[in-house]
Design an enzyme around this catalytic site. Sequence first.
Site, PDB file in Angstrom:
ATOM      1  N   THR A 181      -3.077  -4.947   2.500  1.00 27.55           N
ATOM      2  CA  THR A 181      -3.087  -4.275   3.725  1.00 27.55           C
ATOM      3  C   THR A 181      -3.972  -3.249   2.931  1.00 27.55           C
ATOM      4  OG1 THR A 181      -2.361  -1.973   4.690  1.00 27.55           O
ATOM      5  CG2 THR A 181      -0.855  -2.510   2.907  1.00 27.55           C
ATOM      6  N   ASP A 182      -5.229  -2.490   3.865  1.00 28.82           N
ATOM      7  CA  ASP A 182      -5.951  -1.606   2.655  1.00 28.82           C
ATOM      8  C   ASP A 182      -5.501  -0.521   2.657  1.00 28.82           C
ATOM      9  OD1 ASP A 182      -5.485  -0.533   5.782  1.00 28.82           O
ATOM     10  OD2 ASP A 182      -7.299  -0.388   5.897  1.00 28.82           O
ATOM     11  N   GLU A 183      -3.737  -0.111   3.026  1.00 28.72           N
ATOM     12  CA  GLU A 183      -3.931   0.980   2.608  1.00 28.72           C
ATOM     13  C   GLU A 183      -3.456   0.918   1.328  1.00 28.72           C
ATOM     14  OE1 GLU A 183      -0.250   2.401   4.353  1.00 28.72           O
ATOM     15  OE2 GLU A 183      -1.444   2.035   6.244  1.00 28.72           O
ATOM     16  N   TYR A 209       6.126   2.278   1.598  1.00 26.65           N
ATOM     17  CA  TYR A 209       5.529   1.267   2.188  1.00 26.65           C
ATOM     18  C   TYR A 209       3.767   0.661   1.576  1.00 26.65           C
ATOM     19  CZ  TYR A 209       2.278  -2.179   5.022  1.00 26.65           C
ATOM     20  OH  TYR A 209       1.800  -3.233   5.385  1.00 26.65           O
ATOM     21  N   LYS A 211       3.589  -2.591  -1.634  1.00 27.55           N
ATOM     22  CA  LYS A 211       2.772  -4.025  -0.412  1.00 27.55           C
ATOM     23  C   LYS A 211       1.541  -3.324  -1.945  1.00 27.55           C
ATOM     24  CE  LYS A 211       1.720  -5.892   2.081  1.00 27.55           C
ATOM     25  NZ  LYS A 211       2.907  -7.708   2.740  1.00 27.55           N
TER      26      LYS A 211
END
Length: 332
Positions: free
Chosen positions: A121-123, A148, A152
């Site tokens: 994810t870009d997060e 979260y 990741k």
Amino acid sequence: MRRLLITGGAGFIGSNFVHYVLENTDDHVTVLDSLTYAANLASLEGLPAGRFRFVEGDICDATLVDGLFDTHDAVVHYAAESHNDNSLVGPAPFVQTNLVGTFTLLEAARRTGIRYHHISTDEVYGDLEFDDPARFTESTPYNPSSPYSSTKAGSDLLVRAWVRSFGVRATISNCSNNYGPRQHVEKFIPRQITNVIDGVRPRLYGDGLNVRDWIHADDHSSAVLRILDAGRIGETYLIGADGEKTNREVVELILQHAGLAPDAYDLVTDRPGHDKRYAIDWSKLRDELGWEPRYRDFGAGIESTIDWYRENEQWWRPQKAATEQKYAAAGQ
Ligand code: NAD
Ligand code: DAU
């Protein structure tokens, strides 16, 4: 013809990828999914029996994973605990699935030498200021905000280390926010679409001005298939589609489609640590692998997504009440 193992294939994006692969290649697909609350087997109905198999099981189960790796040519790893709000209430399953689960798969990839693609994810990059002209690139430093996104980020780092130390044949992709059919009603867009269907006012966290960079799940799937086919081992590719919108803008589109006033929403308790803005520079994927998104018109994509939720109430209705109870307890 390849034998593909797809983890998390009963979830939102994994099931989209399963449909995409079966429609666009002659590959055979096995889904490994433990059927958490986020899974929906209805998302896998109608697939060709001769080319599709479902295995219920946990990615942390090394014996099961080893057996599956022995009989497949490549794995695409989607399985995860995926919802930020849940990670703020109970982070333990995020550590277990996202970190220990990824470790388990990497050990099997190391032993068998099969091709591994890691979905992320870009997060992992944290967030951007609203007025920052920069967008995330493959060299942006990691700076995750939530349980979260930190798990990741940790899983991405495990992949990088297993490539460098053990020669695992892996690629990584970091994608922006997905929308489209078959997304769990806990997520922002389906939550607000189904609220409007139920005559409930949409709920925006904080001032509603946080920005997400939206991409249709079909475009995510076509990008992943392209990376699996042609990506360079050890490389990371960012996936996006120039879809930056404030949360207010998204809700206004949903309200407008229902013939309601554009401000018929409520502002509610903000998410702790709420990331301000995400924005993806996907030029490496375009320049190196020739990939382009197909869904360029966000308004049209949202309309067809709204139509899907209107036409498929039996898919989401069983989860709606329990999801809303959880949000009510958090004042959201
Ligand atoms: P989802 O929550 O809809 O689905 C996750 C799936 O994984 C479910 O079917 C669940 O049963 C399965 N699963 C969870 N734990 C498991 C375990 N221990 N063993 C086996 N299966 C397990 O998630 P999603 O939104 O489809 O996201 C899929 C992947 O894409 C995740 O890795 C997520 O981080 C990533 N991603 C999501 C987005 C997004 O906008 N949703 C954007 C970028 C990246
Ligand atoms: O950027 C990629 C990420 O996108 C993925 O890695 C995650 O798995 C996925 O869940 C998503 O994370 P977000 O936290 O951005 O998505 P979510 O749908 O939870 O929220 C989108 C935005 O909407 C965010 O700014 C929070 C806000 N929001 C969310 C809900 C559920 C609201 O304003 N109201 C809501 O009811």
